[in-house]
Each structure stands twice: as structure tokens, then as C-alpha cells.
Design a protein around this motif. Structure first.
Motif, short mmCIF file in Angstrom:
data_model
loop_
_atom_site.label_atom_id
_atom_site.label_comp_id
_atom_site.label_asym_id
_atom_site.label_seq_id
_atom_site.Cartn_x
_atom_site.Cartn_y
_atom_site.Cartn_z
N CYS A 33 11.43 -7.05 -1.11
CA CYS A 33 10.16 -6.43 -0.70
C CYS A 33 9.04 -7.47 -0.64
N LYS A 34 9.04 -8.38 -1.61
CA LYS A 34 8.01 -9.43 -1.60
C LYS A 34 8.15 -10.28 -0.34
N ARG A 35 9.38 -10.65 -0.02
CA ARG A 35 9.61 -11.50 1.17
C ARG A 35 9.30 -10.74 2.44
N ALA A 36 9.67 -9.44 2.49
CA ALA A 36 9.41 -8.64 3.69
C ALA A 36 7.90 -8.51 3.92
N ALA A 37 7.16 -8.23 2.84
CA ALA A 37 5.71 -8.08 2.98
C ALA A 37 5.08 -9.37 3.49
N ARG A 38 5.54 -10.50 2.95
CA ARG A 38 4.99 -11.79 3.37
C ARG A 38 5.30 -12.04 4.84
N ALA A 39 6.54 -11.73 5.25
CA ALA A 39 6.96 -12.01 6.63
C ALA A 39 6.29 -11.07 7.63
N LEU A 40 6.13 -9.78 7.25
CA LEU A 40 5.59 -8.80 8.19
C LEU A 40 4.07 -8.87 8.27
N GLY A 41 3.44 -9.17 7.14
CA GLY A 41 1.99 -9.36 7.14
C GLY A 41 1.20 -8.08 7.07
N PRO A 42 -0.14 -8.19 7.06
CA PRO A 42 -1.02 -7.04 6.81
C PRO A 42 -1.09 -6.03 7.94
N ALA A 43 -0.55 -6.35 9.13
CA ALA A 43 -0.60 -5.38 10.23
C ALA A 43 0.41 -4.24 10.03
N TRP A 44 1.36 -4.41 9.12
CA TRP A 44 2.35 -3.36 8.83
C TRP A 44 1.87 -2.56 7.62
N ASP A 45 2.10 -1.25 7.66
CA ASP A 45 1.64 -0.37 6.58
C ASP A 45 2.75 -0.14 5.56
N PRO A 46 2.61 -0.64 4.32
CA PRO A 46 3.65 -0.41 3.32
C PRO A 46 3.42 0.89 2.54
N GLU A 47 4.49 1.65 2.35
CA GLU A 47 4.46 2.88 1.56
C GLU A 47 5.73 2.91 0.71
N VAL A 48 5.62 3.24 -0.56
CA VAL A 48 6.77 3.33 -1.45
C VAL A 48 6.97 4.79 -1.84
N VAL A 49 8.18 5.31 -1.65
CA VAL A 49 8.48 6.69 -2.03
C VAL A 49 9.57 6.67 -3.10
N GLU A 50 9.34 7.39 -4.19
CA GLU A 50 10.35 7.45 -5.26
C GLU A 50 10.71 8.90 -5.58
N LEU A 51 11.98 9.12 -5.89
CA LEU A 51 12.50 10.44 -6.29
C LEU A 51 13.12 10.32 -7.68
N LYS A 69 3.85 -3.68 -6.56
CA LYS A 69 3.26 -4.96 -7.01
C LYS A 69 3.92 -6.14 -6.31
N ALA A 70 5.24 -6.03 -6.07
CA ALA A 70 5.94 -7.11 -5.35
C ALA A 70 5.41 -7.21 -3.92
N ILE A 71 5.13 -6.05 -3.30
CA ILE A 71 4.56 -6.05 -1.94
C ILE A 71 3.17 -6.69 -1.96
N ALA A 72 2.36 -6.31 -2.97
CA ALA A 72 1.01 -6.89 -3.09
C ALA A 72 1.10 -8.41 -3.25
N ALA A 73 2.08 -8.86 -4.05
CA ALA A 73 2.24 -10.31 -4.25
C ALA A 73 2.63 -10.98 -2.94
N GLY A 74 3.51 -10.33 -2.16
CA GLY A 74 3.92 -10.90 -0.87
C GLY A 74 2.76 -10.99 0.11
N LEU A 75 1.85 -9.99 0.04
CA LEU A 75 0.69 -9.97 0.93
C LEU A 75 -0.48 -10.78 0.38
N GLU A 76 -0.33 -11.20 -0.89
CA GLU A 76 -1.40 -11.95 -1.58
C GLU A 76 -2.69 -11.14 -1.61
N VAL A 77 -2.55 -9.84 -2.00
CA VAL A 77 -3.72 -8.98 -2.18
C VAL A 77 -3.74 -8.48 -3.62
N ASP A 78 -4.92 -8.02 -4.06
CA ASP A 78 -5.07 -7.51 -5.41
C ASP A 78 -4.43 -6.12 -5.50
N TYR A 79 -3.47 -5.96 -6.42
CA TYR A 79 -2.72 -4.71 -6.49
C TYR A 79 -3.63 -3.50 -6.76
#
Ligand code: NAD
Length: 271
Positions: free
Chosen positions: A140-158, A176-186
Motif C-alpha cells: 500500500c505504501k508503494r502503491a500510494a507513492r506510485a499513484l500519487g495524490p490524484a488517486w483517492d485512497p479509501e480503506v474498508v475493513e470488515l 498510515k502506510a498510504i499516508a507515508a507513501g504520499l508523504e502527507v500528515d496522517y
């Protein structure tokens, strides 16, 4: 993999909450020999729990005496509640007992108690002890970094209907891993709930949604929504055995380490 089991001697483990879902899974996994480097030495539950005074493993009677339980072990494994996690960590400081902590929803008091223990003993803290989820965190960290801020991340848990905390510790770790990949404050980016006239989705948001019902062991999906396409990275747990086996592996690993706060990525060599 190097573990703390020195010269063939098995690491003595105290299980907290042996009557709980995870406590039972831990004892079953240990008795089945899933982690041959550890042995259950003691088990401690809350005063008044039905399990007190009963045998939970060979030569191990569940007790409500925390000092006794910790005194019999090199490592304690804690999947209980944030309040009892804080009490156990404080009790372990004077004995410098190593710890494996899987309790989620930890508050500031529990984290302060864990940090105090980690100053004098090695402590592994993880919201999820499965190998698969820890690989998902890295993906997820790598995906967020590669896709960048133009993609909308959403996490769903059951999760099952008895789970107390929401969103799950694992969903928070993924976000938090997505935030780290995007380098934004969680804390600035996270959004745990939407209701009413919330308007269009703002840029930079990381949504986290909790679903509760039935007996679901745990499912997590990270969505990355782009224009005309979306990426999904997911994990489904079908048995608590995976968390129990990971926690016992962490117990074998942590014994004899230098004091400090470690996570499952350290145990798995993925840090
Ligand atoms: P559960 O309610 O089935 O079990 C909790 C146990 O803690 C019970 O046996 C209860 O009697 C015991 N307990 C309560 N107070 C205590 C005290 N003061 N001393 C000793 N024992 C005490 O809950 P569960 O489903 O087993 O989950 C426990 C925790 O583990 C939750 O926070 C859950 O989110 C977390 N969990 C983490 C992972 C992971 O991989 N990190 C996996 C599954 C569950």
C-alpha cells in the motif's frame, strides 16, 4: 530466522487473556507445536473470569495473579484490552519481562506504559501479526507513492460483531502506510466517518470505513480510485491461527533482544 531460543531451550511464555478468542488461539497453536521455540509457562486472566483455576495447557493453570504469571515467563503475550495492556506493561517493568502486544485501540495511557517497558525490555507491538497483512502494508505504501495524490485512497475493513474498537488497528496501519507513501500528515488526511451534506470528496483525504457483523475474522481492502480505473489491495483472514502463529513467532524472536519497541516488520525481516 534467528530467534531468542538459545541452545535449544524453549522461550517461556505467559499468555494474558487465555479465555479470549485470541488467547485460546495462542494456546492451541503453542500446544500444537506451531512454534517449537516457545512453551506456555503461565496464563493470567482477569479476576472472576471462568477460566481461573482451570488447566489451559499441560501443567498450566490459569491464574488471576499477574505478578506470578509474569515471574514464570521470559515473554508475555497480550491480546486483551487497552486498560489491561497498560496494567500488564507497568507490572512487567520491574521484572524486565519482554512483551508481544497485539491489543488494538491502544490509548495514550497504554502507549505510555508500553514505552516505559520498552525502555528496559524488548517489546513487539503490532496491530496485525499475519505475514500477509504485513506484506499488504508495504504494498500500500508503494502503491500510494506510485499513484500519487490524484488517486483517492479509501480503506474498508470488515470484522465480527464482538469487536470493540473501530476502525481496526490494521485499517489504521494501512491508512498510515498510504499516508507515508504520499508523504502527507496522517492525522490531517484521515477521515473515519461521513454523514450528511459533506460535499465533494476533498483532495488529499484518506477514508477509513468499518463494517461489523457475524463472525468475520478480519478483512481489509485498500482502494485507490483513479479516473476510469481503480486498484484494490486486499487481505482476508479466515482463521485467528495466522495471528497466533505470528505472535508466537514474535515471542521466540523477541526474547533476549535489546530493549526497544519493535513491530512485526522487524520480526519478519521486512523493516
Ligand atoms: P476477547 O474479548 O475474546 O478476549 C479478551 C481477553 O482479555 C478475555 O479473555 C478477557 O477475560 C481478557 N482480559 C480482560 N481484562 C484482563 C486483565 N485485566 N488481565 C488479563 N486478561 C484480561 O478479544 P479478542 O478477540 O481475543 O481480541 C483481543 C484484542 O486483540 C483486541 O484488542 C483485538 O482487536 C486484538 N486482536 C489483535 C490481532 C493482531 O494481530 N494484533 C488479531 C486479533 C485480535
Amino acid at each position: 530466522m534467528s530467534t531468542g531460543a538459545v541452545g535449544g531451550r524453549r522461550v517461556r511464555v505467559c499468555v494474558l487473556g487465555p479465555s479470549g478468542r485470541m488467547g485460546q488461539a495462542l494456546i492451541e497453536a503453542a500446544v500444537a507445536g506451531d512454534e517449537p521455540d516457545v512453551v506456555i509457562a503461565s496464563a493470567v486472566d482477569r479476576a472472576g473470569a471462568g477460566v481461573i483455576g482451570t488447566a489451559v495447557a499441560s501443567d498450566v493453570i490459569a491464574s488471576d495473579d499477574l505478578a506470578y504469571g509474569l515471574g514464570a515467563a521470559q515473554v508475555y503475550v497480550d491480546f486483551t484490552t487497552p486498560a489491561s495492556t497498560a496494567v500488564a506493561a507497568r507490572a512487567a517493568v520491574s521484572r524486565r519481562v519482554a512483551a508481544v502486544i497485539g491489543t488494538t485501540g491502544l490509548d495514550a495511557d497504554a502507549n505510555a506504559a508500553i514505552d516505559a517497558l520498552a525502555a528496559v525490555a524488548p517489546v513487539v507491538v503490532a496491530a496485525n501479526f499475519s505475514l500477509g497483512v504485513n506484506v499488504v502494508l508495504g504494498l500500500c505504501k508503494r502503491a500510494a507513492r506510485a499513484l500519487g495524490p490524484a488517486w483517492d485512497p479509501e480503506v474498508v475493513e470488515l470484522h465480527h460483531r464482538a469487536k470493540r474498537d473501530a476502525p481496526s488497528g490494521t485499517a489504521i496501519a494501512i491508512a498510515k502506510a498510504i499516508a507515508a507513501g504520499l508523504e502527507v500528515d496522517y492525522d490531517q488526511a484521515r477521515c473515519y466517518a461521513r454523514e450528511g451534506d459533506v460535499g465533494p470528496r476533498p483532495d488529499g483525504q484518506i477514508g477509513v470505513v468499518a463494517v461489523r457483523g457475524g463472525d468475520v475474522v478480519g478483512e481489509h481492502t485498500a482502494y485507490f480510485f483513479g479516473k476510469h480505473e481503480r486498484v484494490e489491495i486486499g487481505h482476508r483472514a479466515t482463521s485467528r491461527t495466522i495471528f497466533a502463529a505470528g505472535a508466537l513467532r514474535a515471542a521466540a524472536w523477541v526474547a533476549g533482544r535489546p530493549p526497544g519497541r519493535y513491530d512485526m516488520l522487524d520480526v519478519l525481516g521486512l523493516a
